[in-house]
Design a protein around this motif. Structure first.
Motif, short mmCIF file in Angstrom:
data_model
loop_
_atom_site.label_atom_id
_atom_site.label_comp_id
_atom_site.label_asym_id
_atom_site.label_seq_id
_atom_site.Cartn_x
_atom_site.Cartn_y
_atom_site.Cartn_z
N HIS A 46 0.84 -1.19 0.00
CA HIS A 46 0.00 0.00 0.00
C HIS A 46 0.88 1.24 0.00
CE1 HIS A 46 -3.95 -1.90 1.70
NE2 HIS A 46 -3.37 -2.65 0.80
N SER A 47 0.46 2.25 -0.71
CA SER A 47 1.23 3.49 -0.83
C SER A 47 0.47 4.61 -0.14
CB SER A 47 1.45 3.84 -2.30
OG SER A 47 1.87 5.18 -2.46
N GLU A 48 1.09 5.19 0.91
CA GLU A 48 0.43 6.30 1.61
C GLU A 48 0.21 7.48 0.67
OE1 GLU A 48 1.25 9.38 5.33
OE2 GLU A 48 2.14 7.35 5.36
N ILE A 51 -2.75 6.70 -1.50
CA ILE A 51 -4.01 6.74 -0.74
C ILE A 51 -4.45 8.18 -0.52
CG2 ILE A 51 -5.06 6.22 1.50
CD1 ILE A 51 -3.15 3.73 1.56
N ARG A 52 -3.50 9.05 -0.18
CA ARG A 52 -3.86 10.46 0.00
C ARG A 52 -4.27 11.09 -1.33
NH1 ARG A 52 -3.16 12.21 4.99
NH2 ARG A 52 -1.60 11.25 6.37
N PHE A 370 -5.46 2.02 -3.50
CA PHE A 370 -4.49 1.93 -2.41
C PHE A 370 -3.05 1.88 -2.92
CE2 PHE A 370 -7.73 -0.63 0.35
CZ PHE A 370 -8.48 0.53 0.55
N TYR A 371 -2.88 1.72 -4.23
CA TYR A 371 -1.56 1.41 -4.77
C TYR A 371 -1.08 2.51 -5.72
CZ TYR A 371 -2.92 -3.11 -2.91
OH TYR A 371 -3.35 -4.11 -2.06
N PRO A 499 -4.43 -4.14 7.05
CA PRO A 499 -3.86 -3.08 6.20
C PRO A 499 -4.94 -2.31 5.43
CG PRO A 499 -2.54 -5.06 6.02
CD PRO A 499 -3.76 -5.42 6.82
N GLU A 500 -6.01 -2.99 5.08
CA GLU A 500 -7.10 -2.32 4.36
C GLU A 500 -7.83 -1.33 5.26
OE1 GLU A 500 -5.46 -5.13 2.00
OE2 GLU A 500 -6.31 -5.60 3.98
N LYS A 502 -6.45 0.31 7.70
CA LYS A 502 -5.54 1.45 7.83
C LYS A 502 -5.63 2.37 6.62
CE LYS A 502 -2.26 -1.13 10.70
NZ LYS A 502 -0.89 -1.70 10.79
N SER A 503 -5.74 1.77 5.44
CA SER A 503 -5.80 2.57 4.22
C SER A 503 -7.11 3.35 4.14
CB SER A 503 -5.64 1.67 2.99
OG SER A 503 -4.35 1.07 2.97
N LEU A 506 -6.91 6.29 6.56
CA LEU A 506 -6.08 7.36 6.04
C LEU A 506 -6.83 8.18 4.99
CD1 LEU A 506 -3.35 8.78 5.91
CD2 LEU A 506 -2.59 7.03 4.28
#
Length: 624
Positions: A46-48, A51-52, A370-371, A499-500, A502-503, A506
C-alpha cells in the motif's frame, strides 16, 4: 481462556497484517529437474502517497458500495470486498427452467437477483402462446426442439443483452428457408443433388430470441450464510467505458488486447466471464472443514445481481417456489408499465438495502486506489472515470495476489461471518449527512449572500472544536479535533485493523481534514476578512460593500474547490419529484441516456429502450 472465535480472529488479523511484508520477498521453488517454478507475484505494498492522492475516490467508493445511486454514477469500480448474506435471506431467478437451473453449459452457475422486479424481467415468457404444431412441419415428432432456431446455451446471455428490444414489431412469426428465401418452383434438391432442408418456422423475439416459450420465476432461500465477493461500480455494465476492468483485467487476468473473450462487440464474454469467476472461486477455496469458498460474485446493473456458482441442492440455496409466467396473450399487461415498475423497484435501492440483508466486510476491501499505479483513463474526454488499462500486468497480479490472501483468511473469520472490524461506511455516512446539504445550499441558495449564509452555519459546524477559554489555542489543535471527530471511535479498535482498514482510515482522515480546513478558512474570511491567515487579503481598505463582495468571492472559491474535490453523488440527486408517475432517473445499465447520467432529473419512465442510450454510446470508447 479466550473464546475460540476471538483466538481465530486474532490469528487472522495477524495473518492479514503480516502477509504483505512477509510475501514481499520473492520466493522460488525448484522441481526435481531443476526447472525454476515462479510463484504468484507478491502483493503490492500500500502506498500512503497514493491513498492520500486517491482519498476522495476511496471515500466515495465506501459511500457508494452496495448502493444503486452512487454505483451508477461512479460506474468504473476499482475496489472489491468480501460480503456475507445471512441465512434465511431470499433471492430470485428468472429463466426458462421449470426446476433448479443446471447452469450455463451444465456447469452449475447462473444469475440470482436481490429484487423480485429484477428477476421478473428475465422470467418473462417469450411471445404469445405457442402454435399447435411446435415441431418441423415434415417431422413426425412435433416435440423435436431441434426444429427450432434456438440455442438454449446462449439463452441467458441473449435475454440479458437484448431484453429492452422486445416490441410488437419483433413479436411476429415469420417463415424462412435455410437455403433461399425465394420459392424456386418446388425443386426438392439443392445444387449438389442433396435433399433440401424443409421449411420451418423461425420466431423472432429480438435478436435470436427463439420460439415462444414459458418463463419461470424462482424464489430461493439461503440455508446457510453465503460467502460473496462484491465488485464495486457498475460491474455488470457491458460497455466500453471500463466497467468490466476489475473483472477482466484484474480478477480474470485477461489480456486487454485479446478480444476472444469479448466476442468483439462489447456485449459478449458474459458466459466466459461468469465461468471464469466461478473457476476462480474454486481455485481460491479455503480449508474450514466445510468446503468453504466464494459462493458468488455481486455485481450492479439496473439492480444488484449475483453470479451464483452452484445452483445444485448442495450449493447453499433451498427452493421456496418456482412459478410459471404467463404468455403475452394471457394477460393485459403493457410492456412499458413493466419497465416502469422494474425501474421503480430498482430505485428503492438507490441508497442501499434494509439492515440485515447483507453484511459488508470493510476490513477486506482491496482497492486499486491503495496502490501507486496509473489509473488514468486513456479516453481523454472522460478523465473522471478511472481505468486499469494503463496498469501493468505485474501490478494487476500484485493487487490480485493481495485479494487472494484476504480470501484465504476468510476461514478464520467464519465464526463472525466476515464481520468488519470497523463499519467504515457508517462513518462516511455521518460525514456526508452532516455536510452535504449545507455545502449544497451554499452553492445554490441565492436569497442571501454566500458569506452571510456561511456565517449562520459556522457556529454549528466548528464551534465545538474550539476551546474559547484558551485564546492562545493553536488552529492546528482545533483542526485536529475537527478532523478526527467521526474517526475517534474507530481508533479504539486500531490494534485489530487490517492493512485495508488502515488505508480506509487514512483516506477518510484526508477527506475530513480537507473539509475542516475549508471550514476554518471560511471562518477566517467571514470574521476576519482573510483566508489561510493571509494578512495581505485584508491589507487594503475599502467600502463595506466592497469588503462584503470580496468575502463572497473568497467564500465561493473555497466552497467550489472543496466540492470539486469531494464530488459527492448526493449533489446529483433530484429534488422530490412533483408527479407520482415520475421518478428520479439515473442511467443504469442498460437503461438511460447521456442526460440521465450527467444530469439526473425527474422524468416519466417510458420507452427507455430507444433513442440516445448512454451505455451504447460507450461502445466505441477507447478501451486499452
Amino acid at each position: 481462556m479466550a473464546p475460540l472465535s476471538a483466538v481465530l480472529q486474532s490469528c487472522c488479523i495477524a495473518l492479514l497484517t503480516c502477509v504483505a511484508t512477509a510475501s514481499s520477498v520473492p520466493q522460488h521453488a525448484s522441481s526435481s529437474d531443476d526447472t525454476v517454478i515462479q510463484p504468484p507475484p507478491p502483493p503490492l505494498a500500500h502506498s500512503e502517497a497514493a491513498i492520500r492522492r486517491n482519498a476522495f475516490s476511496i471515500f466515495n467508493a465506501v459511500h457508494s458500495a452496495m448502493r444503486q445511486w452512487g454505483s451508477s454514477l461512479n460506474h468504473n469500480g476499482m475496489s472489491l470486498m468480501l460480503a456475507t448474506v445471512p441465512e434465511g435471506q431470499l433471492f430470485y431467478h428468472g429463466g426458462p427452467e421449470a426446476g433448479r437451473p443446471p447452469g450455463i453449459d451444465g456447469s452449475g452457475f447462473d444469475w440470482l437477483a436481490f429484487e423480485l422486479e429484477h428477476a421478473q424481467m428475465f422470467a418473462r415468457a417469450r411471445g404469445g402462446a405457442p402454435p399447435p404444431h411446435r415441431g418441423d412441419p415434415d417431422d413426425d415428432d412435433s416435440g423435436d426442439t431441434n426444429a427450432w432456431e434456438w440455442d438454449i446455451t446462449n439463452a441467458h446471455y441473449e435475454r440479458r443483452a437484448h431484453i429492452w428490444t422486445l416490441d410488437d414489431e419483433h413479436d411476429q412469426k415469420t417463415f424462412e428457408n435455410d437455403d433461399n428465401d425465394e420459392d424456386d418452383g418446388g425443386d426438392d434438391d439443392d445444387d449438389n443433388g442433396e435433399p433440401k432442408k424443409p421449411r420451418r418456422p423461425v420466431y423472432h423475439y429480438g435478436p435470436r430470441f427463439g420460439p415462444p416459450a414459458r418463463g419461470y420465476f424462482h424464489t430461493y432461500r439461503a440455508n446457510r450464510p453465503l460467502n460473496l465477493l462484491y465488485i464495486d461500480g457498475m460491474a455488470a455494465g457491458k460497455t466500453g467505458y471500463g466497467c468490466l476492468d476489475s473483472q477482466d483485467l484484474l480478477l480474470l487476468d485477461w489480456d486487454r488486447n485479446d478480444q476472444k473473450h469479448h466476442k468483439g462487440d462489447g456485449w459478449g464474454g458474459e458466459i466466459d466471464r461468469a465461468g471464469g469467476l466461478c473457476d476462480l472461486a474454486k481455485e481460491w477455496a479455503w480449508d474450514d472443514g466445510e468446503g468453504g469458498r466464494i459462493d458468488g460474485f455481486i455485481r450492479t446493473e439496473a439492480g444488484f445481481e449475483i453470479i451464483y456458482c452452484d445452483f445444485s441442492a448442495d450449493g447453499g440455496l433451498d427452493v421456496v417456489s418456482i412459478q410459471p409466467t404467463p404468455f403475452a396473450n394471457q394477460t393485459g399487461g403493457l410492456p412499458d408499465f413493466v419497465e416502469t415498475e422494474f425501474l421503480r423497484g430498482v430505485a428503492q435501492r438507490y441508497h442501499g438495502f434494509p439492515t440485515g440483508r447483507i453484511h459488508m466486510d470493510w476490513s477486506s476491501m482491496v482497492s486499486a486506489f491503495f496502490y501507486d499505479v496509473n489509473l488514468t483513463n486513456p479516453d481523454a474526454s472522460r478523465p473522471e472515470l478511472p481505468r486499469l488499462s494503463n496498469t501493468t500486468r505485474s501490478e494487476r497480479r500484485g493487487i490480485r495476489s493481495r485479494l487472494q490472501e484476504v480470501v484465504a483468511a476468510r476461514a478464520c473469520f467464519a465464526p463472525n461471518h466476515g464481520k468488519a472490524v470497523v463499519d467504515w461506511q457508517g462513518i462516511v455516512d455521518l460525514v456526508v449527512t452532516r455536510f452535504s446539504r449545507r455545502f449544497g445550499q451554499l452553492m445554490r441558495d441565492k436569497s442571501v449572500s454566500i458569506a452571510d449564509l456561511a456565517k449562520r452555519m459556522l457556529p454549528t459546524l466548528i464551534y465545538s472544536y474550539i476551546n474559547y477559554e484558551d485564546p492562545e489555542e493553536q488552529r492546528s489543535v482545533q483542526l485536529q479535533r475537527c478532523t478526527e471527530h467521526y474517526l475517534a471511535g474507530s481508533l479504539t479498535l486500531k490494534s485489530k485493523w487490517t492493512p485495508e482498514d488502515k488505508s480506509i482510515y487514512l483516506a477518510i482522515e484526508t477527506v475530513t481534514n480537507t473539509i475542516c480546513k475549508s471550514l476554518f478558512d471560511i471562518h477566517a474570511v467571514v470574521y476576519n476578512g482573510m483566508a489561510n491567515d493571509d494578512e495581505d487579503n485584508n491589507s487594503s481598505e475599502g467600502t463595506v460593500e466592497e469588503e462584503d463582495k470580496l468575502k463572497d468571492t473568497q467564500v465561493l472559491q473555497i466552497v467550489q474547490e472543496l466540492m470539486g474535490k469531494l464530488q459527492w453523488t448526493t449533489w446529483r440527486e433530484c429534488d422530490p419529484c412533483q408527479h407520482p408517475d415520475e421518478m428520479c432517473l439515473v442511467a443504469m445499465f442498460p437503461w438511460g441516456d447521456d442526460e440521465d447520467h450527467f444530469h439526473p432529473r425527474c422524468k416519466v419512465v417510458n420507452g427507455l429502450g430507444s433513442g440516445n442510450n448512454y451505455w451504447r454510446n460507450g461502445m466505441g470508447r477507447q478501451s486499452n
